[in-house]
Design a protein around this motif. Structure first.
Motif, PDB file in Angstrom:
ATOM      1  N   HIS A 191      30.450 -76.248  27.381  1.00 10.63           N
ATOM      2  CA  HIS A 191      31.064 -77.138  26.384  1.00 10.63           C
ATOM      3  C   HIS A 191      30.195 -78.389  26.219  1.00 10.63           C
ATOM      4  CE1 HIS A 191      33.960 -79.826  24.435  1.00 10.63           C
ATOM      5  NE2 HIS A 191      34.703 -78.770  24.180  1.00 10.63           N
ATOM      6  N   PRO A 192      29.966 -78.860  24.987  1.00 14.54           N
ATOM      7  CA  PRO A 192      29.099 -80.041  24.778  1.00 14.54           C
ATOM      8  C   PRO A 192      29.588 -81.312  25.468  1.00 14.54           C
ATOM      9  CG  PRO A 192      30.243 -79.401  22.746  1.00 14.54           C
ATOM     10  CD  PRO A 192      30.424 -78.285  23.712  1.00 14.54           C
ATOM     11  N   ARG A 193      30.878 -81.369  25.791  1.00 13.24           N
ATOM     12  CA  ARG A 193      31.408 -82.560  26.466  1.00 13.24           C
ATOM     13  C   ARG A 193      31.610 -82.332  27.965  1.00 13.24           C
ATOM     14  NH1 ARG A 193      29.910 -85.732  22.587  1.00 13.24           N
ATOM     15  NH2 ARG A 193      31.064 -85.477  20.648  1.00 13.24           N
ATOM     16  N   PHE A 194      31.052 -81.233  28.482  1.00  8.86           N
ATOM     17  CA  PHE A 194      31.283 -80.924  29.898  1.00  8.86           C
ATOM     18  C   PHE A 194      30.838 -82.054  30.809  1.00  8.86           C
ATOM     19  CE2 PHE A 194      29.412 -79.632  33.936  1.00  8.86           C
ATOM     20  CZ  PHE A 194      30.545 -79.181  34.594  1.00  8.86           C
ATOM     21  N   ARG A 195      29.622 -82.572  30.575  1.00 12.89           N
ATOM     22  CA  ARG A 195      29.087 -83.573  31.496  1.00 12.89           C
ATOM     23  C   ARG A 195      29.952 -84.825  31.518  1.00 12.89           C
ATOM     24  NH1 ARG A 195      25.869 -83.846  36.041  1.00 12.89           N
ATOM     25  NH2 ARG A 195      26.073 -86.048  36.555  1.00 12.89           N
ATOM     26  N   ALA A 196      30.382 -85.270  30.339  1.00  9.07           N
ATOM     27  CA  ALA A 196      31.235 -86.460  30.282  1.00  9.07           C
ATOM     28  C   ALA A 196      32.573 -86.186  30.959  1.00  9.07           C
ATOM     29  CB  ALA A 196      31.454 -86.883  28.833  1.00  9.07           C
ATOM     30  N   ALA A 197      33.115 -84.976  30.724  1.00  7.66           N
ATOM     31  CA  ALA A 197      34.400 -84.616  31.340  1.00  7.66           C
ATOM     32  C   ALA A 197      34.265 -84.502  32.860  1.00  7.66           C
ATOM     33  CB  ALA A 197      34.906 -83.297  30.763  1.00  7.66           C
ATOM     34  N   TYR A 198      33.144 -83.960  33.314  1.00 11.84           N
ATOM     35  CA  TYR A 198      32.886 -83.849  34.757  1.00 11.84           C
ATOM     36  C   TYR A 198      32.761 -85.240  35.394  1.00 11.84           C
ATOM     37  CZ  TYR A 198      29.965 -83.496  38.941  1.00 11.84           C
ATOM     38  OH  TYR A 198      29.438 -83.653  40.210  1.00 11.84           O
ATOM     39  N   ASP A 199      32.016 -86.135  34.743  1.00 13.64           N
ATOM     40  CA  ASP A 199      31.898 -87.510  35.252  1.00 13.64           C
ATOM     41  C   ASP A 199      33.263 -88.186  35.328  1.00 13.64           C
ATOM     42  OD1 ASP A 199      29.175 -87.246  35.484  1.00 13.64           O
ATOM     43  OD2 ASP A 199      28.708 -88.250  33.592  1.00 13.64           O
ATOM     44  N   PHE A 200      34.092 -87.914  34.332  1.00 17.24           N
ATOM     45  CA  PHE A 200      35.445 -88.464  34.317  1.00 17.24           C
ATOM     46  C   PHE A 200      36.245 -87.915  35.505  1.00 17.24           C
ATOM     47  CE2 PHE A 200      39.784 -89.082  32.900  1.00 17.24           C
ATOM     48  CZ  PHE A 200      39.743 -90.252  32.164  1.00 17.24           C
ATOM     49  N   LEU A 201      36.115 -86.614  35.764  1.00 14.58           N
ATOM     50  CA  LEU A 201      36.798 -85.987  36.910  1.00 14.58           C
ATOM     51  C   LEU A 201      36.321 -86.593  38.226  1.00 14.58           C
ATOM     52  CD1 LEU A 201      38.603 -83.771  38.188  1.00 14.58           C
ATOM     53  CD2 LEU A 201      36.612 -82.241  38.044  1.00 14.58           C
ATOM     54  N   LEU A 202      35.010 -86.841  38.341  1.00  7.45           N
ATOM     55  CA  LEU A 202      34.477 -87.459  39.559  1.00  7.45           C
ATOM     56  C   LEU A 202      35.114 -88.818  39.813  1.00  7.45           C
ATOM     57  CD1 LEU A 202      30.603 -86.881  39.714  1.00  7.45           C
ATOM     58  CD2 LEU A 202      32.364 -85.916  41.194  1.00  7.45           C
ATOM     59  N   LEU A 203      35.241 -89.611  38.753  1.00 13.56           N
ATOM     60  CA  LEU A 203      35.873 -90.923  38.886  1.00 13.56           C
ATOM     61  C   LEU A 203      37.327 -90.771  39.320  1.00 13.56           C
ATOM     62  CD1 LEU A 203      34.495 -92.803  35.763  1.00 13.56           C
ATOM     63  CD2 LEU A 203      34.080 -93.401  38.142  1.00 13.56           C
ATOM     64  N   ARG A 204      38.032 -89.830  38.729  1.00 14.43           N
ATOM     65  CA  ARG A 204      39.432 -89.602  39.109  1.00 14.43           C
ATOM     66  C   ARG A 204      39.544 -89.214  40.579  1.00 14.43           C
ATOM     67  NH1 ARG A 204      41.624 -85.004  35.756  1.00 14.43           N
ATOM     68  NH2 ARG A 204      43.511 -85.483  36.941  1.00 14.43           N
ATOM     69  N   SER A 205      38.579 -88.433  41.057  1.00 16.31           N
ATOM     70  CA  SER A 205      38.645 -87.968  42.453  1.00 16.31           C
ATOM     71  C   SER A 205      38.431 -89.109  43.443  1.00 16.31           C
ATOM     72  CB  SER A 205      37.599 -86.872  42.689  1.00 16.31           C
ATOM     73  OG  SER A 205      36.288 -87.399  42.669  1.00 16.31           O
ATOM     74  N   GLN A 206      37.768 -90.196  43.004  1.00 17.13           N
ATOM     75  CA  GLN A 206      37.548 -91.336  43.897  1.00 17.13           C
ATOM     76  C   GLN A 206      38.838 -92.116  44.158  1.00 17.13           C
ATOM     77  OE1 GLN A 206      33.212 -92.119  41.832  1.00 17.13           O
ATOM     78  NE2 GLN A 206      34.182 -93.866  42.804  1.00 17.13           N
ATOM     79  N   SER A 207      39.733 -92.126  43.189  1.00 10.65           N
ATOM     80  CA  SER A 207      40.996 -92.855  43.365  1.00 10.65           C
ATOM     81  C   SER A 207      42.175 -91.919  43.580  1.00 10.65           C
ATOM     82  CB  SER A 207      41.272 -93.737  42.138  1.00 10.65           C
ATOM     83  OG  SER A 207      41.287 -92.973  40.959  1.00 10.65           O
ATOM     84  N   ASP A 208      41.967 -90.609  43.383  1.00 11.13           N
ATOM     85  CA  ASP A 208      43.026 -89.615  43.560  1.00 11.13           C
ATOM     86  C   ASP A 208      42.474 -88.446  44.384  1.00 11.13           C
ATOM     87  OD1 ASP A 208      45.060 -87.788  43.452  1.00 11.13           O
ATOM     88  OD2 ASP A 208      45.190 -87.707  41.252  1.00 11.13           O
ATOM     89  N   PRO A 209      42.735 -88.424  45.705  1.00 12.24           N
ATOM     90  CA  PRO A 209      42.186 -87.382  46.585  1.00 12.24           C
ATOM     91  C   PRO A 209      42.557 -85.962  46.164  1.00 12.24           C
ATOM     92  CG  PRO A 209      43.178 -89.168  47.866  1.00 12.24           C
ATOM     93  CD  PRO A 209      43.555 -89.407  46.438  1.00 12.24           C
ATOM     94  N   ARG A 210      43.623 -85.800  45.383  1.00 12.49           N
ATOM     95  CA  ARG A 210      44.049 -84.470  44.952  1.00 12.49           C
ATOM     96  C   ARG A 210      43.010 -83.808  44.044  1.00 12.49           C
ATOM     97  NH1 ARG A 210      49.684 -86.150  42.366  1.00 12.49           N
ATOM     98  NH2 ARG A 210      48.224 -87.767  41.605  1.00 12.49           N
ATOM     99  N   GLN A 211      42.151 -84.607  43.446  1.00 14.11           N
ATOM    100  CA  GLN A 211      41.143 -84.062  42.535  1.00 14.11           C
ATOM    101  C   GLN A 211      39.814 -83.768  43.229  1.00 14.11           C
ATOM    102  OE1 GLN A 211      42.328 -83.420  39.568  1.00 14.11           O
ATOM    103  NE2 GLN A 211      44.225 -84.532  40.008  1.00 14.11           N
ATOM    104  N   LYS A 212      39.730 -84.105  44.515  1.00 14.16           N
ATOM    105  CA  LYS A 212      38.436 -84.008  45.204  1.00 14.16           C
ATOM    106  C   LYS A 212      37.932 -82.564  45.320  1.00 14.16           C
ATOM    107  CE  LYS A 212      35.876 -85.826  49.141  1.00 14.16           C
ATOM    108  NZ  LYS A 212      34.982 -84.658  49.183  1.00 14.16           N
TER     109      LYS A 212
END
Length: 456
Positions: free
Chosen positions: A387-408
């Motif tokens: 998906h053309p927005r994969f990298r941005a979405a992945y970076d967003f997920l990484l940020l979420r995982s830093q404040s929400d351990p459930r996403q790690k």
């Protein structure tokens, strides 16, 4: 920084020349007393300066370009002030267009490079259109350089570099304030903020970007007048948002905007989320925003590209989740509630900061991909990855995982998948069940068994 301070102090080593009839605070700093060199000014800006001067007009580099060079920085934008009217400027430059209604300006176009040229302005109450609260709606009253200097916002922005003799003209003690590393408003701060409420945002931006202290009288009225930002067109605040958060000091700017009571005017829904009764949740929300801002500053410092849509997606993530939960409580399923909320949240934010459509589409993609990233089974993994927005979405997920351990765990899987070679990726997908082709089952025609009413 000490070398910069030393450079600023050197401007005062010998007395500057006072301009006759211009007042005791007006100084002319000759070429041997300041650090500005033409090699620090863009070639296109120099072309405009010289053509105006050779045509018999006064021609000065002004504002941030002068200020930043004196501070030892390398400005990207160069603004010019002159006594030529916009029409006279257009006669000199075929590549000129006149813009603006509130302030008429000339833009000289050199490909993507734009040199902004403004005519000296004067303050004349009879010809300036103002709202009853004091905000200037239209102002095209022209004057001389001294009048123009007094009309500018901060003293450090009222410094003029004369292309004719390479001197710096200081009308408001701007050099003294640079020496003190101080940001001070020209005139009465409350009146100037009422004239243009965006000046409050500009004060925070410049103080954070340049590591300056806002002079107490300049800061004092800000919290009380913050509501005047509601009068500023939302389209104009999009550009201010970009300047505030994409200048390399986003994290500090965010903190100061909150401290001075200005953040609510830009992001009311986010501001409310950051004041949640649940302290743990509030900390998690704030941490997500701070991590994103720090990441933005790091990327800018390393000269990497930054999309303003990404940070906007972060800012509005918690309002999106809260809107989704509210719609679920009204009977909507999660997916319907989530996608309805995307439109709701963006429409509400547009009342404060108007988000251009092309960026709104990126924000929607980043958000919707957060629902797709957990579904990496089967061929869906490749579909998501391509998906053309994969990298941005992945970076967003990484940020979420830093404040929400459930996403790690999910973030780690996608990190490993990107770093793996083709063979390892196939193995990873086989573990999720995607390595085997599943036979598509035909829908059964048999009647459903009646539900067991005793089953809980």
């Amino acid at each position: 920084m000490s070398s910069i301070i030393k450079s600023v102090k050197s401007w005062f080593a010998s007395p500057a020349t006072e301009t006759p009839g211009a007042g005791t605070s007006t100084q002319i700093i000759t070429r041997d007393q300041h650090s500005i060199s033409r090699k620090d000014i863009s070639d296109n800006a120099l072309k405009v300066l010289y053509r105006l001067s050779n045509a018999g007009y006064e021609s000065f580099l002004v504002g941030g370009g002068v200020r930043d060079i004196l501070l030892g920085l390398h400005p990207k934008d160069f603004d010019i002030a002159t006594n030529a009217t916009p029409e006279q400027i257009k006669e000199l430059f075929r590549n000129c267009r006149i813009i603006g209604r509130r302030f008429r300006l000339a833009h000289i176009l050199f490909g993507r490079d734009v040199i902004e040229v403004a005519t000296f302005r004067a303050h004349c109450d009879d010809n300036i259109q103002q709202a009853k609260e004091g905000m200037i709606l239209r102002d095209n009253v022209y004057g001389d350089i001294e009048e123009d200097a007094i009309r500018r916002d901060f003293t450090i922005n009222a410094l003029y570099y004369n292309i004719k003799d390479f001197s710096v003209h200081d009308f408001c003690d701007g050099l003294a304030d640079l020496r003190k590393r101080q940001l001070r408003m020209i005139g009465d701060p409350e009146t100037r903020y009422r004239e243009d409420p965006v000046r409050m945002l500009r004060a925070v931006r410049l103080a954070c970007k340049l590591n300056l202290t806002i002079e107490p009288n300049t800061l004092k009225p800000v919290a009380e007048l913050s509501h005047f930002l509601e009068q500023v067109p939302a389209a104009r605040l999009w550009e201010e948002y970009r300047k505030l958060f994409l200048a390399g000091a986003a994290k500090l700017t965010f903190q100061k905007l909150r401290e001075y009571g200005l953040f609510h005017a830009l992001f009311p829904a986010t501001d409310r989320a950051l004041k949640h009764d649940d302290e743990t949740q509030t900390q998690a929300i704030e941490q997500l925003v701070l991590d994103a801002l720090e990441n933005t500053d790091t990327r800018i410092a390393s000269e990497q590209t930054v999309n303003p849509a990404f940070l906007m997606a972060v800012m509005l993530w918690q309002p999106l989740l809260e809107s989704t939960e509210a719609l679920q409580q009204k009977g909507n399923n999660f997916n319907d509630a989530f996608f309805k909320s995307m439109a709701r949240v963006l429409n509400a934010q547009n009342q404060h900061i108007s988000i251009p459509r092309r960026y709104a589409l990126v924000i929607r993609d980043i958000w919707s991909m957060q629902l797709r990233l957990p579904a990496y089974h089967g061929k869906k993994a490749w579909s998501i990855f391509e998906h053309p927005r994969f990298r941005a979405a992945y970076d967003f997920l990484l940020l979420r995982s830093q404040s929400d351990p459930r996403q790690k765990e999910l973030a780690d899987w996608w990190t490993k998948f990107q770093e793996a070679d083709a063979s390892d990726r196939r193995q990873m997908l086989q573990k999720t069940g995607s390595g085997k082709k599943r036979k598509r089952r035909k829908p059964r025609n048999q009647k459903r068994q009646p539900a067991n009413k005793n089953k809980h």
